[in-house]
Design an enzyme around this catalytic site. Structure first.
Site, PDB file in Angstrom:
ATOM      1  N   VAL A  68      16.548  88.144 111.009  1.00 15.31           N
ATOM      2  CA  VAL A  68      16.633  89.266 112.261  1.00 15.31           C
ATOM      3  C   VAL A  68      16.852  89.470 113.663  1.00 15.31           C
ATOM      4  O   VAL A  68      16.975  88.506 114.144  1.00 15.31           O
ATOM      5  CB  VAL A  68      17.553  90.284 111.570  1.00 15.31           C
ATOM      6  CG1 VAL A  68      17.499  91.193 112.341  1.00 15.31           C
ATOM      7  CG2 VAL A  68      17.866  90.508 110.371  1.00 15.31           C
ATOM      8  N   PHE A  89      24.583  92.250 110.542  1.00 13.59           N
ATOM      9  CA  PHE A  89      25.285  92.661 109.605  1.00 13.59           C
ATOM     10  C   PHE A  89      24.883  90.713 109.463  1.00 13.59           C
ATOM     11  O   PHE A  89      25.727  90.523 108.522  1.00 13.59           O
ATOM     12  CB  PHE A  89      27.088  92.432 109.302  1.00 13.59           C
ATOM     13  CG  PHE A  89      26.806  94.559 109.984  1.00 13.59           C
ATOM     14  CD1 PHE A  89      27.245  95.126 108.842  1.00 13.59           C
ATOM     15  CD2 PHE A  89      26.718  95.153 110.714  1.00 13.59           C
ATOM     16  CE1 PHE A  89      27.291  96.659 108.438  1.00 13.59           C
ATOM     17  CE2 PHE A  89      26.894  96.282 111.374  1.00 13.59           C
ATOM     18  CZ  PHE A  89      27.284  97.204 110.039  1.00 13.59           C
ATOM     19  N   GLU A 138      22.380  85.751 105.648  1.00 13.31           N
ATOM     20  CA  GLU A 138      21.554  84.551 105.633  1.00 13.31           C
ATOM     21  C   GLU A 138      22.306  82.477 105.403  1.00 13.31           C
ATOM     22  O   GLU A 138      23.318  82.998 104.503  1.00 13.31           O
ATOM     23  CB  GLU A 138      20.088  84.430 104.276  1.00 13.31           C
ATOM     24  CG  GLU A 138      19.203  85.736 105.271  1.00 13.31           C
ATOM     25  CD  GLU A 138      18.185  85.922 104.370  1.00 13.31           C
ATOM     26  OE1 GLU A 138      18.035  84.717 103.662  1.00 13.31           O
ATOM     27  OE2 GLU A 138      17.498  86.752 104.302  1.00 13.31           O
ATOM     28  N   CYS A 148      18.563  92.720 100.717  1.00 13.10           N
ATOM     29  CA  CYS A 148      19.415  93.096 101.299  1.00 13.10           C
ATOM     30  C   CYS A 148      19.579  94.098  99.965  1.00 13.10           C
ATOM     31  O   CYS A 148      19.637  95.298  99.952  1.00 13.10           O
ATOM     32  CB  CYS A 148      20.524  92.672 102.577  1.00 13.10           C
ATOM     33  SG  CYS A 148      19.578  92.158 103.760  1.00 13.10           S
TER      34      CYS A 148
HETATM   35  N1  LIG Z   1      17.793  89.197 106.175  1.00 15.57           N
HETATM   36  C1  LIG Z   1      18.666  89.774 106.519  1.00 15.57           C
HETATM   37  O1  LIG Z   1      19.772  88.829 105.883  1.00 15.57           O
HETATM   38  C2  LIG Z   1      19.118  90.479 106.735  1.00 15.57           C
HETATM   39  C3  LIG Z   1      20.589  91.265 106.846  1.00 15.57           C
HETATM   40  C4  LIG Z   1      20.990  92.118 107.785  1.00 15.57           C
HETATM   41  C5  LIG Z   1      19.947  93.355 107.822  1.00 15.57           C
HETATM   42  N2  LIG Z   1      18.121  92.763 107.675  1.00 15.57           N
HETATM   43  C6  LIG Z   1      18.011  94.315 107.917  1.00 15.57           C
HETATM   44  O2  LIG Z   1      16.600  93.862 108.765  1.00 15.57           O
HETATM   45  C7  LIG Z   1      15.819  94.254 108.780  1.00 15.57           C
HETATM   46  C8  LIG Z   1      14.546  92.905 108.790  1.00 15.57           C
HETATM   47  O3  LIG Z   1      14.364  91.660 107.990  1.00 15.57           O
HETATM   48  P1  LIG Z   1      14.142  90.154 108.087  1.00 15.57           P
HETATM   49  O4  LIG Z   1      14.803  89.764 106.432  1.00 15.57           O
HETATM   50  O5  LIG Z   1      14.564  90.081 109.043  1.00 15.57           O
HETATM   51  O6  LIG Z   1      12.588  90.371 107.949  1.00 15.57           O
HETATM   52  P2  LIG Z   1      12.146  89.718 107.106  1.00 15.57           P
HETATM   53  O7  LIG Z   1      10.473  90.799 106.340  1.00 15.57           O
HETATM   54  O8  LIG Z   1      11.672  88.566 107.441  1.00 15.57           O
HETATM   55  O9  LIG Z   1      10.626  90.069 108.919  1.00 15.57           O
HETATM   56  C9  LIG Z   1      10.170  90.981 109.722  1.00 15.57           C
HETATM   57  C10 LIG Z   1       9.062  90.110 110.170  1.00 15.57           C
HETATM   58  O10 LIG Z   1       8.904  91.761 111.364  1.00 15.57           O
HETATM   59  C11 LIG Z   1       7.277  91.802 110.776  1.00 15.57           C
HETATM   60  N3  LIG Z   1       6.739  93.143 110.723  1.00 15.57           N
HETATM   61  C12 LIG Z   1       6.002  93.941 110.046  1.00 15.57           C
HETATM   62  N4  LIG Z   1       5.774  94.863 110.532  1.00 15.57           N
HETATM   63  C13 LIG Z   1       5.623  94.513 112.158  1.00 15.57           C
HETATM   64  C14 LIG Z   1       4.795  95.267 113.164  1.00 15.57           C
HETATM   65  N5  LIG Z   1       4.873  96.762 112.894  1.00 15.57           N
HETATM   66  N6  LIG Z   1       5.230  94.532 114.975  1.00 15.57           N
HETATM   67  C15 LIG Z   1       5.592  93.517 114.860  1.00 15.57           C
HETATM   68  N7  LIG Z   1       6.458  92.565 113.772  1.00 15.57           N
HETATM   69  C16 LIG Z   1       5.867  93.504 112.372  1.00 15.57           C
HETATM   70  C17 LIG Z   1       7.205  90.430 109.820  1.00 15.57           C
HETATM   71  O11 LIG Z   1       5.046  90.192 109.982  1.00 15.57           O
HETATM   72  C18 LIG Z   1       8.326  89.798 109.561  1.00 15.57           C
HETATM   73  O12 LIG Z   1       7.693  88.703 109.755  1.00 15.57           O
HETATM   74  C19 LIG Z   1      15.405  94.726 107.309  1.00 15.57           C
HETATM   75  O13 LIG Z   1      15.477  95.910 107.464  1.00 15.57           O
HETATM   76  C20 LIG Z   1      16.373  93.775 106.956  1.00 15.57           C
HETATM   77  O14 LIG Z   1      16.947  95.047 105.683  1.00 15.57           O
HETATM   78  C21 LIG Z   1      18.626  91.747 107.036  1.00 15.57           C
END
Ligand SMILES: NC(=O)c1ccc[n+]([C@@H]2O[C@H](COP(=O)([O-])OP(=O)(O)OC[C@H]3O[C@@H](n4cnc5c(N)ncnc54)[C@H](O)[C@@H]3O)[C@@H](O)[C@H]2O)c1
Length: 465
Positions: free
Chosen positions: A11, A151, A154, A280
């Site tokens: 994201v 939304f 991937e 998700c």
């Molecule tokens: N992946 C998807 O398709 C998707 C789609 C919509 C919503 N989301 C939501 O978005 C959010 C992020 O998803 P994602 O897939 O990108 O997660 P991810 O796990 O790929 O990435 C999260 C990142 O945040 C970093 N992080 C953790 N704690 C931190 C902090 N305190 N300070 C700075 N960086 C920190 C981690 O090191 C990691 O690189 C989640 O809540 C997820 O449910 C994800």
């Protein structure tokens, strides 16, 4: 605008590169030093089509930078996007520790006269209020917290970013402690300022088609969970229909198409298969159940969605047991069998294997003594890491190969778990020649049964006649 992005996962990295591409000045930070070091070298750590090019172009233009220091992102920022993970905790509730830690670190380094904190992570209802309290406890700068759930899908994340179906912005409760001297900085005024900033931030994205929908933060937070649970429910519904088809001699592929032509239903998310996975749907449906439970309610449809999915994730395994005439309570029942698995990612065009059905299948096969030879076009390394922690020393029974046909060599069965484009029209003659056995389980209904059977192979899909 000056935009800070906290968290550089799927994201954060897409939003950071996307907003930089519109000309904004973006700094992305992450606590993962290794990840930031890679990004500083121009090495994008996740597989997302088009993302490496976008990151490279905007880094070269000086609009996109990476750091491990929060102050680099918060310094003079107009907007800060919280994009950290919200993984499931042991009981299924969303674990908000990353969100709270990031909020506090952001709050301590706020420097602008007014900053909008945008929560893009998927979080339970009420989190915006909690984030507001955390930040308020560590800063005396003026700020507003808005909920802006993401939304993206991937595999097509950039396209989703550029052409979103909608952009949901939940504003209010609004303000942190404000400059007491500025009598106009009431919470309502800060809310209003946040709305203006959010409209400006998304102006390029919604220029052609204004799909910016403002609401309150609690409704925005629930919109994300309700959307994911609904899509998951459609998949589970079709998986149930597929099971019924197998029992009564209907063909789910025809049923699916017939249903999807109804404009009230539409064709999306009606594909039966090996169950949904990813970072998700599974975690968000479970988190929604807990949100309801904490409110003293049950959500029977969401409950059933989750239960059906757990059953579906073992569907190919159960079919294999039938083919080999064994039961899963017979230790070592599959010793000597070699099972090829095609597709490890939870869906095509991503290297994400979180809660991927293929991993569930592999674990079950290995537990019964089988040897697994698995192939995925891009997710081999992420799968290796996940399987290693799942299987420990039983990882000896798994070989991750670099070619699709290497996996089927001397295999007793081939299971397709992910509908990668490059696996849609394989050379079945070659498969028949290479395999020791003749069982093909098509977990995504992408192959033509007649074509497979013409090669002397046994075909079985999901809910097909
Ligand atoms: N992946 C998807 O398709 C998707 C789609 C919509 C919503 N989301 C939501 O978005 C959010 C992020 O998803 P994602 O897939 O990108 O997660 P991810 O796990 O790929 O990435 C999260 C990142 O945040 C970093 N992080 C953790 N704690 C931190 C902090 N305190 N300070 C700075 N960086 C920190 C981690 O090191 C990691 O690189 C989640 O809540 C997820 O449910 C994800």
């Amino acid at each position: 605008m000056r935009v800070g992005v906290i968290g550089t996962g799927y994201v954060g990295l897409v939003a950071g590169a996307g907003f930089a591409d519109f000309g904004n000045d973006v700094v992305c930070i992450d606590i993962d030093e290794h990840r930031i070091a890679r990004l500083c070298r121009g090495d994008v750590p996740i597989h997302e089509p088009g993302l490496p090019e976008l990151v490279a172009a905007n880094s070269a233009a000086g609009r996109l930078r990476f750091s491990t220091h929060f102050a680099d992102a918060t310094q003079d920022a107009d907007v800060i996007l919280l994009c950290v993970g919200t993984p499931p905790s042991a009981d299924g509730r969303a674990d908000l520790s990353q969100v709270y830690a990031a909020a506090e670190a952001v709050g301590r380094t706020l420097s602008s006269e007014f900053t909008v904190l945008v929560n893009k992570s998927t979080v339970p209802v009420g989190t915006a209020e909690r984030v507001r309290d955390i930040i308020a406890s560590v800063t005396d700068k003026a700020f507003a917290v808005v909920s802006n759930p993401e939304f993206l899908k991937e595999g097509s994340a950039l396209d989703d970013f550029l052409r979103p179906d909608r952009v949901i912005v939940g504003v209010g409760p609004a303000a942190g402690p404000v400059d007491r001297a500025a009598s106009l900085s009431t919470p309502e005024l800060l809310d209003e300022r946040a709305r203006v900033v959010m409209r400006q931030l998304y102006s390029a994205v919604v220029r052609k088609n204004d799909r910016l929908l403002f609401m309150d933060a609690r409704s925005a937070e629930l919109t994300k969970y309700a959307s994911n649970a609904y899509l998951a429910m459609r998949i589970s519904f079709m998986n149930d229909v597929a099971r019924l088809c197998e029992q009564i001699g209907s063909d789910v592929e025809l049923v699916r198409r017939g249903m999807g032509m109804d404009q009230r239903i539409g064709p999306s998310f009606l594909f039966p298969g090996v169950g949904y996975g990813g970072s998700c749907f599974p975690k968000d449906t479970r988190a929604l159940l807990h949100i309801a439970e904490d409110a003293g309610l049950t959500l029977p449809l969401v409950d059933a969605t989750e239960a059906i999915n757990l059953r579906q994730k073992r569907r190919l395994f159960d079919k294999l047991l039938v083919h080999f005439g064994v039961r899963d309570d017979q230790p070592g029942a599959l010793v000597g069998k070699v099972i090829a698995v095609w597709g490890l990612a939870f869906k095509p065009e991503t290297d994400d294997v979180r809660e991927a059905p293929a991993l569930t299948l592999i674990e079950k096969l290995v537990n019964l003594g089988a040897t697994v030879r698995a192939y995925d076009p891009v997710a081999t390394e992420t799968a290796r890491q996940s399987l290693q922690s799942l299987l420990a020393e039983r990882m000896r029974q798994v070989e991750l190969v670099s070619g699709a046909y290497d996996a089927v060599r001397a295999a007793d069965a081939l299971c397709l778990c992910t509908e990668w484009r490059q696996l849609r029209q394989p050379d079945f003659r070659k498969i028949a020649r290479l395999m020791r056995g003749n069982v093909l389980l098509d977990g995504r209904n992408i192959w033509d049964p007649a074509q497979v059977r013409a090669m002397g192979l046994r075909y079985e899909g999901i809910g097909r006649r």
